[in-house]
Write an enzyme that holds these catalytic residues in place. Structure first.
Site, PDB file in Angstrom:
ATOM      1  N   ASP A 177       8.856   0.169   8.785  1.00  0.00           N
ATOM      2  CA  ASP A 177       9.367   0.392  10.139  1.00  0.00           C
ATOM      3  C   ASP A 177      10.660  -0.399  10.268  1.00  0.00           C
ATOM      4  O   ASP A 177      10.668  -1.563  10.641  1.00  0.00           O
ATOM      5  CB  ASP A 177       8.334  -0.080  11.168  1.00  0.00           C
TER       6      ASP A 177
ATOM      7  N   CYS B 126      12.290   3.653  15.719  1.00  0.00           N
ATOM      8  CA  CYS B 126      12.174   3.894  17.158  1.00  0.00           C
ATOM      9  C   CYS B 126      13.407   4.640  17.652  1.00  0.00           C
ATOM     10  O   CYS B 126      13.764   4.555  18.825  1.00  0.00           O
ATOM     11  CB  CYS B 126      12.024   2.573  17.909  1.00  0.00           C
TER      12      CYS B 126
ATOM     13  N   CYS C  92       9.066  -4.960   7.532  1.00  0.00           N
ATOM     14  CA  CYS C  92       9.808  -5.470   8.693  1.00  0.00           C
ATOM     15  C   CYS C  92       8.788  -5.677   9.806  1.00  0.00           C
ATOM     16  O   CYS C  92       8.709  -4.889  10.748  1.00  0.00           O
ATOM     17  CB  CYS C  92      10.901  -4.488   9.111  1.00  0.00           C
ATOM     18  N   ALA C  93       8.004  -6.738   9.705  1.00  0.00           N
ATOM     19  CA  ALA C  93       6.738  -6.840  10.422  1.00  0.00           C
ATOM     20  C   ALA C  93       6.832  -7.226  11.891  1.00  0.00           C
ATOM     21  O   ALA C  93       5.995  -6.816  12.694  1.00  0.00           O
ATOM     22  CB  ALA C  93       5.822  -7.830   9.702  1.00  0.00           C
TER      23      ALA C  93
ATOM     24  N   PRO D  19       7.390  -7.291  15.756  1.00  0.00           N
ATOM     25  CA  PRO D  19       6.612  -8.344  16.413  1.00  0.00           C
ATOM     26  C   PRO D  19       5.157  -8.458  15.980  1.00  0.00           C
ATOM     27  O   PRO D  19       4.466  -9.356  16.440  1.00  0.00           O
ATOM     28  CB  PRO D  19       6.698  -7.960  17.886  1.00  0.00           C
ATOM     29  N   GLY D  20       4.646  -7.553  15.144  1.00  0.00           N
ATOM     30  CA  GLY D  20       3.340  -7.760  14.547  1.00  0.00           C
ATOM     31  C   GLY D  20       2.227  -6.820  14.940  1.00  0.00           C
ATOM     32  O   GLY D  20       1.111  -6.957  14.439  1.00  0.00           O
ATOM     33  N   SER D  21       2.484  -5.852  15.807  1.00  0.00           N
ATOM     34  CA  SER D  21       1.407  -4.951  16.236  1.00  0.00           C
ATOM     35  C   SER D  21       0.857  -4.135  15.071  1.00  0.00           C
ATOM     36  O   SER D  21      -0.362  -3.934  14.960  1.00  0.00           O
ATOM     37  CB  SER D  21       1.905  -4.029  17.346  1.00  0.00           C
TER      38      SER D  21
END
Length: 530
Positions: free
Chosen positions: A364, A417, A283-284, A286-288
């Site tokens: 994530d 989160c 579940c990539a 926003p990419g951080s």
């Protein structure tokens, strides 16, 4: 780009969960509410302050270890955390574990109640149980930062109805403050990193400095006295903002929160992610984490085997944003070309055609996000335990799929989160304890890597938690006009009360088959520790 796989009805599960949370229907039949009524209920939930009230009551009723420690209960007084709910707990519950009451329509608007941003606290009744010494000016508030008494969460907490939870003082105080600015220097830019670090040390050490628990000195955070955060960076120091923006655009650093860094750091410290590894970020967006993993698997030299990162997201729009973020990262094309983008539902992600499974998987998952309320002001107004309950099944499916995609000897890092155990330990327990699909007995729950971030404050996972459901349309007594928050001791008790959306995996598994599952190896982060 591979064809996207979505839920059978084409809806967005995360969006649906958050929308339905405000309606608090209390049963699956709530999905039949028409659009106009749903919008009206959501508006009421947001404007009434119900989300803040429910958040405090829900976490205030959880046992020690979920969001507070033993000392919080001992020093703030007045609550038995080993027994069931009582009259001072703030939870609505009858003897058989279900809630009863009359229609909210018969009682709403009887009093001027709590309003987000405009609190009118009712006069305290003489027999109401309140901790006498409770105050936000007590010595327990050790932060150097001034308390924002105008914050809706603090106003909700200081209202009469929520004084039953003085042990939440430091927790809520931390959540009312902005999230400290944090950044990470990229590992593939050591030369430029050194120059920028020297500049920060010479000119801005009063505002930002390396964290004490990172031996590499690559993680920087706002100093305690600076109150520096993303929103006020330009106001406090335009020069510092300019340097950070330049460093971000050149690929020297990444503006990334500490919690977001941890999954990749854990996978590397566990030996699963290194130069040449094949990594899946399920579940990539926003990419951080995708970029952080890319730095590791691609190495920082021209020689050696280059790894790859599969960046997947179910939503095509978010995937496009992820691709743009990678291009804006400032990292060289020789590295960014090692990212492959896929557009699948993570719960049914296909096995690689080559048959070679993944060395490391970043899992994530979509979540309620109440661990991010310091940066996202939109979460608390619509908060409800129903959001976590609705997402639990999807999270479990994604984790179970990850277990089928990792190679023997590989490692998965499951993270959210969310502070809610329903989204955290309950999912891990169900996946490793047989609550999901297939036999996962061959998997082991690993300890936190021994040498990772020595001195970093983290908390062990919990084996006990309480399960609650929210129904906006029912109230328990005259003192609450926010709907019914009902706790149930067991799955059977919830079913007997007609809670159709209950799942057995919501509750802690206390059977013998779970005695050997060390949920304390999970890691919880308390906002008051950071």
């Amino acid at each position: 780009m591979p064809k996207r796989g979505r839920s059978s009805d084409g809806t967005n599960p995360l969006s649906s969960a958050r929308k339905d949370a405000g309606t608090g229907s209390g049963s699956k039949s709530g999905s039949n509410i028409n659009k106009a009524d749903r919008a009206a209920q959501s508006l009421w939930h947001r404007k009434s302050g119900a989300g803040y009230n429910l958040f405090i009551r829900y976490y205030g009723s959880q046992p020690m270890g979920v969001i507070t420690e033993d000392s919080d209960f001992a020093s703030k007084g007045g609550r038995d955390v080993t027994g069931g709910e009582n009259s001072a707990s703030g939870a609505d519950k009858s003897k058989n574990g279900s809630s009863t009451g009359m229609s909210r329509a018969a009682k709403k608007r009887r009093k001027k109640k709590f309003r987000a941003g405009n609190i009118e606290s009712p006069q305290q009744e003489p027999n109401q149980r309140v901790h006498a010494s409770f105050s936000f000016t007590d010595d327990v508030l050790t932060s150097r930062q001034k308390l924002d008494a105008s914050h809706p969460l603090i106003q909700a907490f200081t209202s009469t109805n929520n004084n039953n939870y003085p042990h939440l003082t430091t927790f809520l105080h931390a959540l009312s403050r902005p999230l400290p600015l944090t950044l990470r220097f990229r590992e593939n830019e050591q030369v430029n990193s050194k120059e920028l670090k020297e500049l920060l040390s010479a000119q801005h050490s009063d505002l930002i400095s390396p964290v004490s628990y990172d031996p590499t000195n690559n993680i920087y955070q706002a100093t305690p006295n600076s109150s520096l955060c993303k929103s006020n960076l330009g106001k406090i120091s335009s020069k510092l903002k300019e340097k950070i923006v330049e460093g971000s655009m050149s690929g020297t650093l990444a503006r990334q929160e500490l919690g977001s860094m941890l999954p990749v750091l854990c996978l590397r410290s566990a030996g699963a992610m290194k130069n040449g590894s094949k990594v899946l970020d399920l579940c990539a967006s926003p990419g951080s984490k995708t970029l952080q993993a890319l730095e590791i698997v691609s190495g920082n030299s021209s020689g050696g085997k280059k790894g790859k990162v599969i960046a997947n997201d179910v939503h095509s729009g978010r995937l496009d944003s992820l691709r743009e973020a990678v291009l804006r990262s400032g990292m060289p094309k020789s590295l960014t070309s090692r990212v492959t983008y896929t557009n699948y539902d993570a719960s049914i992600f296909p096995a690689p055609k080559s048959g070679k499974l993944f060395d490391a998987i970043i899992c994530d998952v979509p979540c309620g996000g109440d661990g991010t309320i310091r940066k996202d002001k939109h979460i608390l107004p619509m908060w409800s335990p129903n959001t976590s309950n609705a997402l639990h099944g999807l999270q479990l499916k994604i984790l179970n799929r990850a277990l089928g995609l990792v190679k023997v000897g590989g490692v998965i890092c499951y993270s959210t989160c969310s502070l809610n155990p329903i989204e955290d330990e309950a999912v891990v327990s169900a996946a490793l304890g047989g609550g999901g699909s297939g036999d996962n007995s061959a998997f082991e729950l690993l300890n936190w890597p021994r040498n990772l971030l020595p001195g970093f404050v983290r908390r062990p996972g919990v084996a006990c938690w309480k399960v609650a459901f929210y129904d906006q349309n029912r109230v328990q007594n005259d003192e609450e006009d926010f709907g019914s928050l009902s706790f149930f001791d067991s799955y059977n008790a919830a079913l007997a009360a007609g809670v159709e959306e209950a799942e057995s995996s919501f509750w802690p598994d206390l059977t013998k088959k779970h005695e050997g599952l060390p949920l304390d190896r999970c890691t919880r982060l308390f906002p008051q520790d950071q």
